[in-house]
Enzyme design. Sequence first.
Site, PDB file in Angstrom:
ATOM      1  N   LYS A   3      77.725 -26.725 116.078  1.00  0.00           N
ATOM      2  CA  LYS A   3      76.716 -26.211 117.270  1.00  0.00           C
ATOM      3  C   LYS A   3      76.895 -24.846 117.573  1.00  0.00           C
ATOM      4  O   LYS A   3      75.895 -24.512 117.736  1.00  0.00           O
ATOM      5  CB  LYS A   3      77.004 -27.357 118.421  1.00  0.00           C
ATOM      6  CG  LYS A   3      76.337 -28.669 118.169  1.00  0.00           C
ATOM      7  CD  LYS A   3      76.912 -29.911 119.277  1.00  0.00           C
ATOM      8  CE  LYS A   3      76.299 -31.131 118.745  1.00  0.00           C
ATOM      9  NZ  LYS A   3      77.088 -32.252 119.426  1.00  0.00           N
TER      10      LYS A   3
ATOM     11  N   GLN B 184      80.646 -33.240 124.348  1.00  0.00           N
ATOM     12  CA  GLN B 184      80.672 -33.890 123.061  1.00  0.00           C
ATOM     13  C   GLN B 184      80.929 -35.600 123.332  1.00  0.00           C
ATOM     14  O   GLN B 184      82.146 -35.631 123.849  1.00  0.00           O
ATOM     15  CB  GLN B 184      81.568 -33.450 122.168  1.00  0.00           C
ATOM     16  CG  GLN B 184      81.599 -33.930 120.719  1.00  0.00           C
ATOM     17  CD  GLN B 184      80.388 -33.802 119.850  1.00  0.00           C
ATOM     18  OE1 GLN B 184      79.598 -32.643 120.207  1.00  0.00           O
ATOM     19  NE2 GLN B 184      79.907 -34.719 119.230  1.00  0.00           N
TER      20      GLN B 184
ATOM     21  N   ASP C 203      71.159 -32.901 125.595  1.00  0.00           N
ATOM     22  CA  ASP C 203      71.234 -33.780 124.911  1.00  0.00           C
ATOM     23  C   ASP C 203      70.208 -34.895 125.360  1.00  0.00           C
ATOM     24  O   ASP C 203      69.883 -35.848 124.381  1.00  0.00           O
ATOM     25  CB  ASP C 203      72.718 -34.359 124.944  1.00  0.00           C
ATOM     26  CG  ASP C 203      73.311 -34.358 123.410  1.00  0.00           C
ATOM     27  OD1 ASP C 203      72.806 -34.302 122.555  1.00  0.00           O
ATOM     28  OD2 ASP C 203      74.472 -35.030 123.734  1.00  0.00           O
TER      29      ASP C 203
END
Length: 278
Positions: free
Chosen positions: A50, A94, A117
């Site tokens: 990322k 995460q 997200d």
Amino acid sequence: MSSQIIDGKQIAKSIRNHIRCQVKKLDFRPGLAVIQIGTDPASTIYVNHKQKDCEHVGFHSEVIRLPSNTSQKQVIDLVKQLNQSSQIHGILVQMPMPNHIDEQIVIDSILPQKDADGLGTINLGNLLIGQERVLPCTPGGILRLIEKTEVETEGKRVVCVGRSRLVGKPIGLLLLNRNATVTFCHSRTANLGSETSKADILVVAVGEPKFITEKMVKPEAIVIDVGINRVDNALIGDIDFETVSKVAGFITPVPGGVGPMTRAILLENTLKLATTLF
Ligand code: NAP
């Protein structure tokens, strides 16, 4: 007869290049903050990817690594700081997070307008009511792969195998919003093969290597393999690619299908959050 491969790697590359051009036109740098709690090796790889992706498209990137015993409150306090940062437009924590942390509570501490997200309750709720703002990255990527086939989704039979909050449910909703007829299958589904073999579009997110075989697939179907299973140091999907690719119309490979698209949609979401007033 063999299927057309939907090349997620290539499609993701063109999305990244497009984003890079968009960023060059801005007078600021969109910023993504990624928090990793603990040292799970797979998570470390994903977080590094990322960061690299952000650098590639010209984003400002912050990676914050916290020890695995960090308390839920400490994580939320950090998220709150990032919520206030003018350099950060998207925040992601995460997953998986350590067991003592309630993932949804942490995700919901991210402002919906910084939820890169798209997994916060507000953004998932928006999806439920048909107001798509920030899409969860994997389902958003799957949708783009399906769109690339140029097969109309309206009226098609979609079967999602897996009903997770991360993949199965949101991709089903996205396709329902596009007027497909959607069936969700899961571990208690009776006679799974009879459900999957009716699917014009089959999305499989189970986490079992080669779980779906040729006999379970309708000829000419679009088959999307979300699974990532590490077997003998190789990455294997949930679809038995070798046999299913002989019957499907379109199929995604593992690796090189859904995975790169998940990363590309995260960048797209961050750009959207940085440039759109919600
Ligand atoms: P998950 O939360 O573990 O969900 C798995 C789903 O599969 C559950 O809904 C479960 O049913 C269902 N299932 C399990 N056994 C089954 C069976 N025998 N028959 C039918 N359904 C069954 O997993 P996830 O987070 O959705 O991830 C699934 C896979 O996708 C994993 O391999 C993961 O690594 C991969 N993944 C890939 C990406 C990517 O970017 N490529 C992103 C996310 C996930 P119940 O609900 O009844 O338990």
